[in-house]
Design an enzyme around this catalytic site. Sequence first.
Site, PDB file in Angstrom:
ATOM      1  N   CYS A 345     -60.523 135.293 -70.318  1.00 54.88           N
ATOM      2  CA  CYS A 345     -60.712 136.719 -71.386  1.00 54.88           C
ATOM      3  C   CYS A 345     -60.652 138.151 -70.715  1.00 54.88           C
ATOM      4  CB  CYS A 345     -62.551 136.089 -71.692  1.00 54.88           C
ATOM      5  SG  CYS A 345     -62.787 137.294 -73.008  1.00 54.88           S
ATOM      6  N   CYS A 348     -63.623 140.970 -72.000  1.00 53.59           N
ATOM      7  CA  CYS A 348     -64.932 140.470 -71.441  1.00 53.59           C
ATOM      8  C   CYS A 348     -64.947 141.120 -69.860  1.00 53.59           C
ATOM      9  CB  CYS A 348     -65.104 138.900 -71.767  1.00 53.59           C
ATOM     10  SG  CYS A 348     -65.598 138.349 -73.084  1.00 53.59           S
ATOM     11  N   ASP A 349     -64.597 140.067 -69.032  1.00 48.08           N
ATOM     12  CA  ASP A 349     -63.706 140.068 -67.901  1.00 48.08           C
ATOM     13  C   ASP A 349     -63.006 141.064 -67.156  1.00 48.08           C
ATOM     14  OD1 ASP A 349     -65.438 138.177 -67.686  1.00 48.08           O
ATOM     15  OD2 ASP A 349     -63.896 136.643 -67.185  1.00 48.08           O
TER      16      ASP A 349
END
Length: 517
Positions: A345, A348-349
């Site tokens: 992701c 997100c990361d």
Amino acid sequence: MALDSAIKNQLQEYMTRLVNPIKLVAYVDENPASKEMIEMLEEVGSLSGKITLSKEVDTSKRIPSFEVNREKEVSGITFAGIPSGHEFTSFVLALLQASGYPLKIEAEKIEQIKNIEGKFHFETYISLSCHNCPDVVQALNAMSIINPNISHVMIDGALFQKEVEDKQIMAVPTIFLNGKTFGQGRMELDEIVNKIDSSASLKEAEKLSKKEAYDVLIIGGGPAGASAAIYSARKGIRTGIVSERFGGQVMDTLGIENFISVKATEGPKLVAALEEHVKEYEVDIMNLQRAKSVQKNDLDSLFEIELENGGKLKSKSVIVATGARWRELNVPGEKEFKGKGVAYCPHCDGPLFKGKHVAVIGGGNSGVEAAIDLANIVGHVTLFEFASELKADDILQKRLYSLSNVDVILNAQTTEVIGKDKVNGMIYLDRKANEKKTIELEGIFIQIGLLPNTDFVKNTVDLSKFGEIMIDNHNQSSLPGLFAAGDVTTVPYKQIIIAMGEGAKASLGAFDYLIRQ
């Protein structure tokens, strides 16, 4: 951090709902981040006479950080960093809930949390661009409000880089409980509670097994499952829906620009709207439940759905809408370094790889979009594509090739992820030169498509060579009474809007099957 006038006006309205006084305790120094945090807290505090702010110097605390306490009682909620972006809502909710504003949690669940015994100190490492992180932060904050033996700290990984590096955190949200890793990725309140309340799973299984048989039971809560539930409920038949998490893969999709009639939206927003729509009808929603097997009883023609927690449900018909999950490379090092440099992701990361060199594997739309997004955060992106050309839309390719910190390597087959404690490189085969090459990297984002979630029906219905459920024109599988819809089936073009249409079609097919029995 100055609040714009629109947010300020909206926030002022929320501050009128504070029930009891709130005391914000800030731990700061002379650094810019501390000043920015204080500026935000002072602005918020100016909107209500029920909020007071005090500054303290304590080297044992994370700096900058602040506690959201009641006037004469510690709530257990701490924010380490500046909760802006997706986490601003978490901050506002913490203020309201700590003041005594009613929690939007069922009374039965509140009682369960209240009765959990033991000391639980949670720490959640987040990134402000992560759309899954607020779910975890808000759940743990609420638990801290309910049970005085539970406390929680939200930690902005970008601001506390040394902690992130020391703990080798390379994916968010990452949750620690009493100093040990507790979980990674999106987790909902029920999932967290069940994990620390050992008797919860058994009780839930018993409760589910006592339910009466459904006319139609939908397995999966994504767009196809939600659509099927609405169409079934509107027919006036007994409808149930079991899902591992409502929304499915859409929860991990940030930008949606091809959902007809909605110019632009985000996955979590669309999922919230879907759930709200489903709840308008008499649908029995059983969330955080994973199906283990589906069998049809020849004697009464009822389907029995066994769940992972041991619970069993019965239904006259079934619609499988379990969607798909990220496809893995299945090369040495991928599993070993998942969450330690291997990620799926980028939204997100990505912030955890600020200024670093990362790879994106996959040249389709998702891979190219990931590379474009990451190029704004990381130092350099190298995109690897197995084929001799990218498969992404032309408009995305043009945007990609316009970026100065992106390289594209075609005819590249990833053969191994390498590293020690975390990823430090990757080996790939140059298919044109038939030569293995090594590249130094600090992160690898895998974007090579999806794998259908059909493990629990592989011995029940016919599957394609790709593991998808084979269906007819009415979405019925090879087993009469078992229908399927969305990305889990052989229907081409895995799109949200197509999944919704297929969910409706499967529901109508199931209803037609029921009235002919």
